[in-house]
Scaffold this active site. Structure first.
Site, mmCIF file in Angstrom:
data_model
loop_
_atom_site.group_PDB
_atom_site.id
_atom_site.type_symbol
_atom_site.label_atom_id
_atom_site.label_comp_id
_atom_site.label_asym_id
_atom_site.label_seq_id
_atom_site.Cartn_x
_atom_site.Cartn_y
_atom_site.Cartn_z
ATOM 1 N N LYS A 101 -33.564 -32.329 32.105
ATOM 2 C CA LYS A 101 -33.255 -33.609 31.476
ATOM 3 C C LYS A 101 -33.383 -33.491 29.962
ATOM 4 O O LYS A 101 -34.476 -33.345 29.429
ATOM 5 C CB LYS A 101 -34.207 -34.711 31.944
ATOM 6 C CG LYS A 101 -33.739 -36.068 31.438
ATOM 7 C CD LYS A 101 -34.844 -37.088 31.333
ATOM 8 C CE LYS A 101 -35.328 -37.321 29.932
ATOM 9 N NZ LYS A 101 -34.371 -37.826 28.963
ATOM 10 N N GLU A 140 -45.377 -28.254 25.631
ATOM 11 C CA GLU A 140 -45.118 -27.861 24.242
ATOM 12 C C GLU A 140 -45.051 -29.144 23.436
ATOM 13 O O GLU A 140 -44.057 -29.864 23.499
ATOM 14 C CB GLU A 140 -43.776 -27.112 24.147
ATOM 15 C CG GLU A 140 -43.760 -25.763 24.821
ATOM 16 C CD GLU A 140 -44.464 -24.695 24.009
ATOM 17 O OE1 GLU A 140 -45.000 -24.993 22.925
ATOM 18 O OE2 GLU A 140 -44.486 -23.547 24.471
ATOM 19 N N CYS A 194 -41.289 -29.202 15.654
ATOM 20 C CA CYS A 194 -42.691 -29.224 16.057
ATOM 21 C C CYS A 194 -43.528 -28.279 15.207
ATOM 22 O O CYS A 194 -44.671 -28.548 14.897
ATOM 23 C CB CYS A 194 -42.810 -28.837 17.524
ATOM 24 S SG CYS A 194 -42.044 -27.257 17.877
ATOM 25 N N GLU A 216 -48.510 -36.657 12.909
ATOM 26 C CA GLU A 216 -47.212 -35.969 12.828
ATOM 27 C C GLU A 216 -46.172 -36.980 12.355
ATOM 28 O O GLU A 216 -45.917 -37.979 13.024
ATOM 29 C CB GLU A 216 -46.837 -35.427 14.215
ATOM 30 C CG GLU A 216 -45.603 -34.555 14.186
ATOM 31 C CD GLU A 216 -45.222 -34.055 15.576
ATOM 32 O OE1 GLU A 216 -45.248 -34.859 16.530
ATOM 33 O OE2 GLU A 216 -44.878 -32.873 15.699
HETATM 34 P P1 NAD Z 1 -40.633 -37.588 23.464
HETATM 35 O O1 NAD Z 1 -41.915 -37.218 24.075
HETATM 36 O O2 NAD Z 1 -40.401 -39.006 23.112
HETATM 37 O O3 NAD Z 1 -39.419 -37.198 24.411
HETATM 38 C C1 NAD Z 1 -39.239 -35.879 24.897
HETATM 39 C C2 NAD Z 1 -38.499 -35.920 26.215
HETATM 40 O O4 NAD Z 1 -39.317 -36.579 27.176
HETATM 41 C C3 NAD Z 1 -37.192 -36.718 26.168
HETATM 42 O O5 NAD Z 1 -36.245 -36.092 27.008
HETATM 43 C C4 NAD Z 1 -37.604 -38.065 26.737
HETATM 44 O O6 NAD Z 1 -36.536 -38.791 27.308
HETATM 45 C C5 NAD Z 1 -38.604 -37.634 27.795
HETATM 46 N N1 NAD Z 1 -39.554 -38.680 28.182
HETATM 47 C C6 NAD Z 1 -39.951 -39.767 27.469
HETATM 48 N N2 NAD Z 1 -40.825 -40.501 28.203
HETATM 49 C C7 NAD Z 1 -40.977 -39.863 29.385
HETATM 50 C C8 NAD Z 1 -41.768 -40.115 30.556
HETATM 51 N N3 NAD Z 1 -42.549 -41.195 30.643
HETATM 52 N N4 NAD Z 1 -41.705 -39.238 31.569
HETATM 53 C C9 NAD Z 1 -40.927 -38.127 31.491
HETATM 54 N N5 NAD Z 1 -40.148 -37.847 30.418
HETATM 55 C C10 NAD Z 1 -40.183 -38.699 29.375
HETATM 56 O O7 NAD Z 1 -40.457 -36.643 22.202
HETATM 57 P P2 NAD Z 1 -39.257 -36.640 21.136
HETATM 58 O O8 NAD Z 1 -39.464 -37.795 20.227
HETATM 59 O O9 NAD Z 1 -37.951 -36.510 21.839
HETATM 60 O O10 NAD Z 1 -39.516 -35.261 20.383
HETATM 61 C C11 NAD Z 1 -40.374 -35.149 19.317
HETATM 62 C C12 NAD Z 1 -41.694 -34.573 19.735
HETATM 63 O O11 NAD Z 1 -41.498 -33.332 20.414
HETATM 64 C C13 NAD Z 1 -42.576 -34.245 18.560
HETATM 65 O O12 NAD Z 1 -43.906 -34.621 18.815
HETATM 66 C C14 NAD Z 1 -42.469 -32.744 18.435
HETATM 67 O O13 NAD Z 1 -43.531 -32.133 17.779
HETATM 68 C C15 NAD Z 1 -42.358 -32.338 19.857
HETATM 69 N N6 NAD Z 1 -41.759 -31.005 19.975
HETATM 70 C C16 NAD Z 1 -42.536 -29.954 20.377
HETATM 71 C C17 NAD Z 1 -42.001 -28.668 20.439
HETATM 72 C C18 NAD Z 1 -42.842 -27.471 20.868
HETATM 73 O O14 NAD Z 1 -42.280 -26.449 21.198
HETATM 74 N N7 NAD Z 1 -44.155 -27.552 20.840
HETATM 75 C C19 NAD Z 1 -40.661 -28.477 20.125
HETATM 76 C C20 NAD Z 1 -39.899 -29.556 19.718
HETATM 77 C C21 NAD Z 1 -40.461 -30.835 19.657
#
Ligand code: NAD
Length: 468
Positions: A173, A248, A282, A372
């Protein structure tokens, strides 16, 4: 006429069970892009069933054949690089060179794991003369992969390639706002010979589709990349189901620049660290710790270089109006907390774009130093000696990446040892190599992606004992 983007289940495009679509928007221009399927639990169920059905044959595919298919997917990504870049730019507004770099990296994941299909192998363990014991690493079966919007193809490839290499099937997803490249990846994989059902993509919201994936009984492991907040939600469900997770999550990564460092090099890397992808990474280096004697000199160099980074040309927009508002709020907060804007500030946030901002006179207990921001915003703090630098770097809930800039190899090794972070780079910032393991300490997550190490996170161990 706006195109429709459907789920990809069992090797074909499938409209969502809800019949609903959500209109995507190009964040750079505000123009509509594509109508994205608003999937639901029923679509996840169809995808998980397709994946479960494909598990037995994919797992028992001769490994060389699995490897050839992964290689062909890598080649397919390269062949479609231009189309993938167009879609990525539509979804995220990032500059073409950034999109192409990400696409190159995505191909590299499939090529790298194609060569590792026979790893990891097990051990033979000697217990007693009339027993033969050996261990083997087996796939979990169906793996759920949930990815964020910032580097959509890269994050998908990073998890899907090792999961497939080890014989798992996948329900993926992507984030709602940037999913066009993920669907094209599924089509490329099918063209490359990946059997139907091995890679399925369900589009939709996190609460509908994401949670349904984590809850689905056929899904035996989840690899999640995203925010700490969502990581906690997923962690609670996974705890109930007793399934393993790779998490992650976010970061507030520190660069430590010592007085003996090559300041030109350090300034270049610091700017790259906090400006790449407009800070929406990230592993962004967003806290700069500088030894007092070179503080003013380094800040001047960083400000001069960051001032040349043009929003709209060198870096793209914030992904959504909500993300733009979040970054703008932090720019105002920096002023309220008493930081000094050496570059940028609220006036640099306009029309969805944010120009790089550098804040000095920051204390590590300020929110702008602890949270962040996910925009091109750097906070700078001075330190007197190595012990204080390490204390400041580790005084964070996160532990993703750190950069150490020094010419003293002993110091580099001491600091690398003491830093609480999954990755430490000496005299460079995060280089993104697919061969090296990547993951977090503390709230930045657990488990590892990339490298040979990831293979251990997509397999479970079985010990076999033969008595004779
Ligand atoms: P997010 O957590 O809002 O969303 C990430 C994914 O999770 C999306 O596909 C979203 O639809 C899904 N999601 C949201 N709520 C959910 C739930 N209740 N159950 C299951 N899935 C759900 O994050 P974002 O805003 O899309 O991305 C930014 C964040 O991701 C930042 O904190 C960034 O640091 C982190 N990030 C981490 C890495 C890493 O490798 N450590 C890489 C890229 C981004």
């Amino acid at each position: 006429m706006i195109k429709r983007l459907d789920n990809w289940i069992g090797g074909v495009a499938v409209p969502p069970s809800t019949g609903s679509y959500v209109r995507g928007v190009d964040p750079a221009t505000g123009r509509p892009t594509v109508d994205v399927a608003a999937g639901a639990a029923a679509d996840v169920d169809a995808a998980a069933r397709a994946a479960a059905e494909a598990t037995a044959s994919w797992r028992h595919h001769p490994s060389a054949q699995r490897g050839r298919i992964l290689t062909a997917i890598g080649n397919g990504i390269r062949e479609h690089a231009s189309a993938l870049a167009d879609l990525e730019i539509q979804d995220t507004g990032k500059p073409r060179h950034t999109a192409l770099g990400e696409i190159e990296n995505s191909a590299a994941y499939f090529e790298f794991y194609a060569g590792l299909v026979n790893l990891p192998v097990g051990d033979v363990i000697d217990v007693q003369h009339d027993q033969h014991n050996f261990t083997r690493r087996e796939p979990y079966g169906v793996v759920g992969v949930i990815t964020p919007w910032n580097l959509p193809l890269n994050q998908a490839a990073r998890a899907v390639a090792p999961a497939l290499a080890t014989g798992n099937t996948v329900v993926l997803k992507p984030a709602e706002v940037s999913c066009q490249t993920t669907i094209l990846l599924a089509r490329i994989a099918a063209e490359a010979g990946l059997p139907p059902g091995v890679l399925n993509v369900v589009l939709g919201s996190g609460t509908e589709v994401g949670e349904a994936i984590v809850r689905h009984e056929a899904v035996r492991k989840v690899a999640f990349t995203g925010s700490v907040r969502t990581g906690r939600v997923i962690g609670r469900i996974a705890a109930e189901r007793i399934i393993p997770l790779t998490l992650e999550l976010g970061g507030k990564s520190a660069g430590l620049v010592f007085g003996d460092a090559d300041l030109d090099l350090a300034a270049r890397e610091v700017v790259r660290a906090f400006c790449t992808n407009a800070g929406q990474v990230c592993s962004a280096g967003t806290r700069l710790l500088v030894q007092e004697d070179v503080h003013d000199d380094l800040v001047a160099r960083v400000v001069a270089l960051a001032a040349e980074v043009r929003a709209g040309a060198d870096i793209g927009p914030m992904i959504t109006p909500a993300q733009f508002d979040q970054v703008r709020r932090y720019l105002h907060l920096a002023e309220e907390e008493g930081a000094h804007a050496a570059l940028g500030g609220p006036a640099g946030a306009e029309g969805g774009f944010v120009t790089p901002a550098v804040y000095t006179k920051v204390r590590n207990d300020m929110r702008i130093a602890r949270e962040e921001i996910f925009g091109p915003v750097l906070v700078v703090m001075p330190f007197t000696d190595e012990a204080e630098a390490i204390r400041l770097a580790n005084d964070s809930e996160f532990g993703l990446v750190a950069g150490v800039f020094t010419r003293d190899i002993g110091r580099a090794l001491r600091v690398a040892d003491a830093i609480e972070a999954g990755q430490v780079f000496v005299n460079s910032w995060s280089t993104g190599a697919v061969q090296t393991p990547f993951g977090g300490h503390k709230n930045s997550g657990y488990g590892r992606e990339k490298g040979v190490e990831a293979l251990f996170h997509y397999t479970q161990l079985k010990s076999v004992t033969i008595s004779y």
